[in-house]
Write a protein that holds these residues in place. Structure first.
Motif, PDB file in Angstrom:
ATOM      1  N   GLY A 198       0.805  -1.214   0.000  1.00 11.94           N
ATOM      2  CA  GLY A 198       0.000   0.000   0.000  1.00 11.94           C
ATOM      3  C   GLY A 198       0.838   1.264   0.000  1.00 11.94           C
ATOM      4  N   PHE A 199       0.456   2.177  -0.853  1.00 13.28           N
ATOM      5  CA  PHE A 199       1.186   3.434  -1.025  1.00 13.28           C
ATOM      6  C   PHE A 199       1.338   4.184   0.295  1.00 13.28           C
ATOM      7  CE2 PHE A 199       1.725   7.865  -2.331  1.00 13.28           C
ATOM      8  CZ  PHE A 199       2.647   7.733  -3.358  1.00 13.28           C
ATOM      9  N   ASN A 200       0.297   4.119   1.152  1.00 11.74           N
ATOM     10  CA  ASN A 200       0.348   4.866   2.420  1.00 11.74           C
ATOM     11  C   ASN A 200       1.306   4.249   3.446  1.00 11.74           C
ATOM     12  OD1 ASN A 200      -1.086   2.631   3.115  1.00 11.74           O
ATOM     13  ND2 ASN A 200      -2.923   3.719   3.840  1.00 11.74           N
ATOM     14  N   GLN A 201       1.925   3.110   3.110  1.00  7.03           N
ATOM     15  CA  GLN A 201       2.915   2.504   4.005  1.00  7.03           C
ATOM     16  C   GLN A 201       4.318   3.084   3.811  1.00  7.03           C
ATOM     17  OE1 GLN A 201       2.308   0.291   6.553  1.00  7.03           O
ATOM     18  NE2 GLN A 201       0.240   0.979   5.997  1.00  7.03           N
ATOM     19  N   LEU A 202       4.465   3.962   2.808  1.00  8.74           N
ATOM     20  CA  LEU A 202       5.809   4.468   2.495  1.00  8.74           C
ATOM     21  C   LEU A 202       6.527   5.089   3.692  1.00  8.74           C
ATOM     22  CD1 LEU A 202       5.245   5.840  -1.099  1.00  8.74           C
ATOM     23  CD2 LEU A 202       7.029   4.234  -0.428  1.00  8.74           C
ATOM     24  N   PRO A 203       5.887   6.010   4.430  1.00  3.92           N
ATOM     25  CA  PRO A 203       6.630   6.617   5.562  1.00  3.92           C
ATOM     26  C   PRO A 203       7.027   5.584   6.615  1.00  3.92           C
ATOM     27  CG  PRO A 203       4.670   7.909   5.021  1.00  3.92           C
ATOM     28  CD  PRO A 203       4.557   6.620   4.265  1.00  3.92           C
ATOM     29  N   THR A 204       6.132   4.690   6.947  1.00  2.00           N
ATOM     30  CA  THR A 204       6.416   3.650   7.940  1.00  2.00           C
ATOM     31  C   THR A 204       7.593   2.791   7.483  1.00  2.00           C
ATOM     32  OG1 THR A 204       4.058   3.570   8.317  1.00  2.00           O
ATOM     33  CG2 THR A 204       5.361   1.783   9.274  1.00  2.00           C
ATOM     34  N   ALA A 205       7.550   2.397   6.218  1.00  2.00           N
ATOM     35  CA  ALA A 205       8.603   1.541   5.682  1.00  2.00           C
ATOM     36  C   ALA A 205       9.948   2.270   5.698  1.00  2.00           C
ATOM     37  CB  ALA A 205       8.248   1.121   4.258  1.00  2.00           C
ATOM     38  N   PHE A 206       9.921   3.551   5.381  1.00  2.00           N
ATOM     39  CA  PHE A 206      11.155   4.339   5.349  1.00  2.00           C
ATOM     40  C   PHE A 206      11.782   4.400   6.746  1.00  2.00           C
ATOM     41  CE2 PHE A 206      13.400   8.536   5.269  1.00  2.00           C
ATOM     42  CZ  PHE A 206      14.349   8.204   4.326  1.00  2.00           C
ATOM     43  N   ARG A 207      10.925   4.611   7.749  1.00  2.00           N
ATOM     44  CA  ARG A 207      11.449   4.703   9.116  1.00  2.00           C
ATOM     45  C   ARG A 207      12.087   3.401   9.572  1.00  2.00           C
ATOM     46  NH1 ARG A 207       7.079   8.446  10.273  1.00  2.00           N
ATOM     47  NH2 ARG A 207       5.689   6.711  10.740  1.00  2.00           N
ATOM     48  N   LYS A 208      11.597   2.274   9.039  1.00  2.00           N
ATOM     49  CA  LYS A 208      12.170   0.982   9.439  1.00  2.00           C
ATOM     50  C   LYS A 208      13.641   0.849   9.051  1.00  2.00           C
ATOM     51  CE  LYS A 208       8.824  -1.821   7.840  1.00  2.00           C
ATOM     52  NZ  LYS A 208       8.229  -3.150   7.543  1.00  2.00           N
ATOM     53  N   LEU A 209      14.062   1.595   8.012  1.00  2.00           N
ATOM     54  CA  LEU A 209      15.464   1.549   7.605  1.00  2.00           C
ATOM     55  C   LEU A 209      16.375   2.013   8.735  1.00  2.00           C
ATOM     56  CD1 LEU A 209      15.222   3.069   4.018  1.00  2.00           C
ATOM     57  CD2 LEU A 209      15.307   0.653   4.649  1.00  2.00           C
ATOM     58  N   PHE A 210      15.846   2.912   9.572  1.00  2.00           N
ATOM     59  CA  PHE A 210      16.672   3.487  10.640  1.00  2.00           C
ATOM     60  C   PHE A 210      16.513   2.738  11.964  1.00  2.00           C
ATOM     61  CE2 PHE A 210      15.880   6.622   7.418  1.00  2.00           C
ATOM     62  CZ  PHE A 210      17.157   7.088   7.159  1.00  2.00           C
ATOM     63  N   SER A 211      15.348   2.135  12.154  1.00  2.00           N
ATOM     64  CA  SER A 211      15.124   1.412  13.404  1.00  2.00           C
ATOM     65  C   SER A 211      15.659  -0.011  13.324  1.00  2.00           C
ATOM     66  CB  SER A 211      13.635   1.384  13.728  1.00  2.00           C
ATOM     67  OG  SER A 211      12.949   0.614  12.753  1.00  2.00           O
ATOM     68  N   GLY A 212      15.969  -0.484  12.128  1.00  2.00           N
ATOM     69  CA  GLY A 212      16.441  -1.850  11.966  1.00  2.00           C
ATOM     70  C   GLY A 212      15.318  -2.879  11.973  1.00  2.00           C
ATOM     71  N   ASP A 213      14.073  -2.432  11.835  1.00  2.00           N
ATOM     72  CA  ASP A 213      12.940  -3.369  11.889  1.00  2.00           C
ATOM     73  C   ASP A 213      12.633  -4.039  10.553  1.00  2.00           C
ATOM     74  OD1 ASP A 213      12.545  -3.036  14.558  1.00  2.00           O
ATOM     75  OD2 ASP A 213      11.146  -1.360  14.313  1.00  2.00           O
TER      76      ASP A 213
END
Lengths: 261, 261
Positions: A234-249
């Motif tokens: 889903g397109f609206n998951q972009l911000p969440t997915a981006f933040r995972k790059l920094f949290s290591g999730d």
């Protein structure tokens, strides 16, 4: 990755898939020179965003053009379960090196050794990280492929061998700092070990992309290189997915799927 | 430097002069393979301890094999009035670079520009060092020959150009620290500028010594490279002279003369 829905370029037809550094936008108009066609749909499309795309090129060129691992040498890679790190470690294995991956958590470290065939995985989130790292590199480190930076890497630098090479791909642990984070200055370490440290951006190696993508595709088809992906829908998951790059999730390449295809 | 007073080696005769890494001792017995003969006494003997000796080799190989300055590029060197730095800057000028030297105090900075022909000299002991450095490198820095380390170098790194090269010869500002001195970690800087940083010890370039010493001797005889020396007299001056290396109170190569010759 995007699908061509209208084209004024000779080399792109409606229905083609392309990759490129594109904005987070549902429909865009883009210069044909800014995107690359995907050769076939025989492998899952997301592979062109990971091992057969920029992360794969980054791993291949940084490791082989700067790190130059030799048979029997010890290669350490940080963010080792990520899209770049996982390919770095697998190429280093193919080249005959002993490979130590650094990642966070049991799931990722098990993945490195059990699925990808790394020799050892060290968990940087555990209190005994420094000790475990030391045990993992009894012959020192010849190549350290740097993705992370920060205190983690300060520990790694303590074990550099004479004439070690350190390709610096990134320092993701520090990107969100508003001030430069302090650590031991590197000069004495570099002189003591006569080591080379080189920052790079994959574009500087564009002359090698053709060779790299052909070689990587061959290794993938032979099962010598595996690639993990985390897909959010889903397109609206972009911000969440981006933040995972920094949290290591995330796990492996982080992909957001915005269409059924 | 020592004079041979007795020899069992075929290639050394009584009266020969030799250089080597020797202990502070009046009479020593040394393996003939550990010392190098001085070809002639046509130039002052101390030149074989500076521009025609290890400091000259260190300057030549580090600058040309790692730094690789090109015509029109900007080269910055720290400890620029020292035995290594002064030769680095003069070779860089010969190669057509714009040369900025960093040194402490009016006497040394004037020496760099007035005697050695550096384009600009910046005084690291002054409060306006950062500002003056910035003004001195309007086109950024392509090569930084690192002798010093510490906060001085952190300022230099802010101005590295894309694909800059940093030969790391030493970090004399930090050798007497009991703990690692902290500073901004270097990884982000290296990635942003796609820069190369390489620590070295001159021995790794021994294949180049013959070429280097012949070329340096030619430049010295043509007056293209000048060499300064601080001579203290008397064996008992050794500890005092050694300490001057760290306080910055020497000028050019620090030599202790222990004999009339």
């Amino acid at each position: 990755m995007a699908k061509v829905i209208q084209s004024e370029a000779d080399n792109f037809n409606v229905g083609d898939y392309v990759t490129g550094v594109l904005p987070w936008q549902k429909i865009i108009t883009v210069d044909a020179q800014k995107v690359n066609p995907i050769p076939s749909k025989e492998v899952p499309l997301y592979l062109y965003l990971s091992v057969l795309g920029m992360p794969g090129m980054t791993a291949y060129t940084g490791l082989l053009e700067i790190g130059k691992p030799k048979q029997g040498e010890t290669v350490v890679v940080s963010a080792a379960s990520g899209a770049v790190g996982s390919v770095v470690g697998q190429i280093a294995k193919i080249k005959g090196a002993r490979v130590v991956g650094i990642a966070g958590g049991d799931e990722k470290t098990s993945y490195l050794t059990d699925t990808l065939g790394f020799d050892v995985a060290v968990d940087y989130k555990r209190d005994d990280f420094a000790e475990k790292l030391e045990q993992a590199v009894p012959d020192g480190i010849d190549v350290y492929y740097e993705n992370v930076g920060g205190a983690l890497s300060d520990e790694v630098f303590k074990h550099l061998n004479q004439f070690a090479r350190v390709p610096v791909c990134g320092a993701i642990s520090t990107y969100n700092n508003t001030e430069a984070e302090l650590g031991p200055r590197i000069q004495e370490t570099l002189v003591k070990s006569q080591a080379l440290m080189q920052g790079f951006v994959v574009a500087q190696f564009s002359d090698y992309f053709k060779e790299a993508s052909e070689q990587l595709a061959k290794w993938v088809s032979e099962g010598k290189i595996k690639s993990e992906v985390t897909i959010d829908n889903g397109f609206n998951q972009l911000p969440t997915a981006f933040r995972k790059l920094f949290s290591g999730d995330n796990f492996g390449k982080q992909v957001v799927q915005v269409s059924e295809e």
